[in-house]
Design a protein around this motif. Structure first.
Motif, PDB file in Angstrom:
ATOM      1  N   TYR A 202       0.830  -1.204   0.000  1.00  0.00           N
ATOM      2  CA  TYR A 202       0.000   0.000   0.000  1.00  0.00           C
ATOM      3  C   TYR A 202       0.864   1.253   0.000  1.00  0.00           C
ATOM      4  O   TYR A 202       0.502   2.266  -0.612  1.00  0.00           O
ATOM      5  N   TYR A 293       1.320   7.746   7.180  1.00  0.00           N
ATOM      6  CA  TYR A 293      -0.093   7.820   7.566  1.00  0.00           C
ATOM      7  C   TYR A 293      -0.435   9.167   8.201  1.00  0.00           C
ATOM      8  O   TYR A 293      -1.514   9.721   7.977  1.00  0.00           O
ATOM      9  N   VAL A 316      -5.030   1.337  13.546  1.00  0.00           N
ATOM     10  CA  VAL A 316      -5.599   2.372  12.673  1.00  0.00           C
ATOM     11  C   VAL A 316      -5.105   2.201  11.239  1.00  0.00           C
ATOM     12  O   VAL A 316      -5.884   2.277  10.277  1.00  0.00           O
ATOM     13  N   ILE A 317      -3.796   1.974  11.075  1.00  0.00           N
ATOM     14  CA  ILE A 317      -3.232   1.825   9.730  1.00  0.00           C
ATOM     15  C   ILE A 317      -3.794   0.598   9.032  1.00  0.00           C
ATOM     16  O   ILE A 317      -4.200   0.659   7.859  1.00  0.00           O
ATOM     17  N   ASN A 319      -6.617  -1.012   9.604  1.00  0.00           N
ATOM     18  CA  ASN A 319      -8.037  -0.826   9.295  1.00  0.00           C
ATOM     19  C   ASN A 319      -8.233   0.129   8.136  1.00  0.00           C
ATOM     20  O   ASN A 319      -9.085  -0.103   7.265  1.00  0.00           O
ATOM     21  N   SER A 320      -7.461   1.213   8.096  1.00  0.00           N
ATOM     22  CA  SER A 320      -7.640   2.234   7.055  1.00  0.00           C
ATOM     23  C   SER A 320      -7.141   1.754   5.695  1.00  0.00           C
ATOM     24  O   SER A 320      -7.780   2.016   4.672  1.00  0.00           O
ATOM     25  N   TRP A 321      -6.020   1.077   5.679  1.00  0.00           N
ATOM     26  CA  TRP A 321      -5.398   0.701   4.410  1.00  0.00           C
ATOM     27  C   TRP A 321      -5.815  -0.679   3.913  1.00  0.00           C
ATOM     28  O   TRP A 321      -5.850  -0.912   2.710  1.00  0.00           O
ATOM     29  N   GLY A 323      -8.662  -2.571   5.254  1.00  0.00           N
ATOM     30  CA  GLY A 323     -10.058  -2.917   5.447  1.00  0.00           C
ATOM     31  C   GLY A 323     -10.283  -3.962   6.524  1.00  0.00           C
ATOM     32  O   GLY A 323      -9.520  -4.092   7.478  1.00  0.00           O
TER      33      GLY A 323
END
Length: 477
Positions: A202, A293, A316-317, A319-321, A323
């Motif tokens: 990513y 991030y 957080v990373i 989950n955000s990147w 899914g």
């Protein structure tokens, strides 16, 4: 973006170049019978396939170290990249290779006995105590931490999870290495690798498309970018914060376990040097991800000041990147990975004590005699505020690495080989550790003295040890 790509490329190239040079310089040979070929006992000396040993070694030495340490180190800015790359190639991977290969050459013995052979019996006694303390600290910390996280995830008390984790640790410590560790570690290792590859992928996608800004190493960023530079001094504190991913003495306690399972010395480079290079890549990915991030080192520092811990940042990373799948992987990484470091910490402690007492570990009753006191003490420590002891683990880790480097340098000198590849890193890390003790704030285990005292004294101690080393090996010749 360019700094990230070049750094990963340098680590990969180093495995095939400098790693090959280290292997040839050491003199690894398929003609030499490994310990498992001579001392197989079906418990600790047990043949495992090379790929399985690599994954176990990778997970043993990695866990959360190259993730959390890299995130904390990224707060200093892109200078973290320099330490990860240079430290991993010329110090950490070489340190891991020599600690593993020296164990192979000495019947798979544990680190304190190897150190004692080359640095003397008094140092061996100190190392037995010191490594025991470090392993106990790591083991206990990796009981409470995962138990607390599991309690929060399940809305339960951490106490039941404490017992579950302890039960697993006891089994992993007592049973033959192929029964639990050899079977489940490959899956957990692959999960850690997959998480790193997914996040790294990513980063490349975001960098090429412009969705992410990847901090570059330039003349302007070659400085301490920490939000509190007065209490987080670039030299030497960065070199302590990022240990896993650059160099870590804990690895030298883990390598002998795999040395007892290897069937050929030629597997040493991929298993010891290669696993550390892989850990360096993981550290690079997470240091970069943490900065990217939050929009750079300044944003990462702001997030940390707002209460975002490394565990929260990982969550957080992912989950955000990544899914929903990322959320699952984050849970696996943050909960399971520390457990896979804790169990081998206790197993290593059993082997170190057994080696010190010359106590055969093939009979289960002998393993129980050594292990029961360890777990009684560990359980008692779980009910104590461990933060006071834990603050010394980071520097203790690097002191252990320093002693291992001096041991390897002495080995090379006694073999009549050039010792520079080990003695120079040993000197550097001696300066780092001494300076840290002097200049670091009280809360992290230092004396908080002024730079005008700390830096000269650190340099004098490190160079003094080098001069003493040269004097001794010259005298022995």
């Amino acid at each position: 973006m360019l700094t990230f790509i070049i750094s990963i490329g340098l680590l990969i190239v180093a495995y095939f170049t400098y790693g090959k040079f280290v292997e040839r310089f050491f003199g690894a040979s398929s003609a030499i019978a490994t310990p498992v070929k001579r001392l197989a006992d079906g418990v600790d000396y047990h043949e495992l396939k090379p790929w399985r040993i690599f994954v176990i070694q990778f997970l043993n030495i990695a866990g959360l170290g190259p993730i959390f340490g890299a995130i904390l180190g990224a707060a200093y800015g892109p200078m973290a990249y320099v330490w990860i790359v240079i430290g991993c190639i010329f110090m950490g991977a070489t340190h891991d290779y020599f600690s593993g290969m020296l164990s192979i050459r000495h019947d798979g013995t544990s680190l304190p006995d190897i150190v004692g052979k080359y640095l003397g019996n008094n140092v061996r006694k100190f190392m037995t105590f010191f490594t025991g303390f470090l392993l106990l600290a790591v083991g206990v910390s990796f009981v409470n931490g995962p138990a607390d996280l599991l309690g929060n995830l399940t809305n339960m008390s951490m106490t039941p999870w404490l017992y579950v984790i302890f039960a697993y640790y006891i089994l992993a410590t007592l049973l033959p290495i192929d029964k639990i560790i050899g079977k489940i570690y490959p899956f957990m290792g692959l999960a850690l690798i997959f998480m790193a590859v997914a996040v790294g992928g990513y980063l490349l996608y975001g960098g090429f498309t412009g969705k992410l800004y990847l901090e570059e190493l330039t003349f302007d960023t070659m400085k301490n970018m920490h939000a509190d530079p007065a209490n987080n001094i670039l030299f030497p504190m960065l070199f302590i914060v990022i240990s896993c991913g650059a160099i870590s003495g804990f690895h030298a306690t883990q390598s002998p376990m795999m040395a007892r399972c290897m069937t050929d010395e030629k597997y040493g480079r991929p298993i010891f040097y290669g696993a550390m290079i892989s850990e360096g890549i993981v550290a690079m990915i997470w240091a970069t991800a943490a900065m990217a991030y939050f929009g750079g080192a300044e944003g990462l520092n702001a997030a940390a000041e707002a209460g975002k811990t490394p565990a929260i940042i990982v969550d957080v990373i992912c989950n955000s990147w990544l899914g929903r799948l990322g959320a699952i992987i984050a849970i696996v990484g943050v909960v399971v990975c520390p457990i896979t470091s804790g169990d081998t910490a206790f197993r290593s402690m059993r082997l170190i004590i057994a080696d010190a007492l010359k106590f055969n570990q093939k009979p289960i009753k002998n393993r129980l005699i050594v292990s029961v006191p360890i777990f009684v003490v560990a359980y008692l420590l779980c009910n104590v505020d461990f933060s006071t002891i834990w603050k010394y683990v980071g520097i203790g880790n690097q002191v252990l690495a320093t002693i291992t480097l001096w041991t390897a340098a002495t080995y090379l000198a006694k073999k009549g080989k050039a010792h520079w590849m080990m003695s120079l890193p040993a000197t550097f890390l001696s300066i780092v550790c001494t300076t840290y003790f002097l200049i670091a704030p009280y809360k992290v285990g230092g004396l908080h003295l002024s730079p005008t005292i700390s830096y000269p004294v650190g340099a004098i101690v490190g160079i003094g040890l080098f001069v003493l080393f040269i004097t001794k090996i010259t005298k022995n010749k």
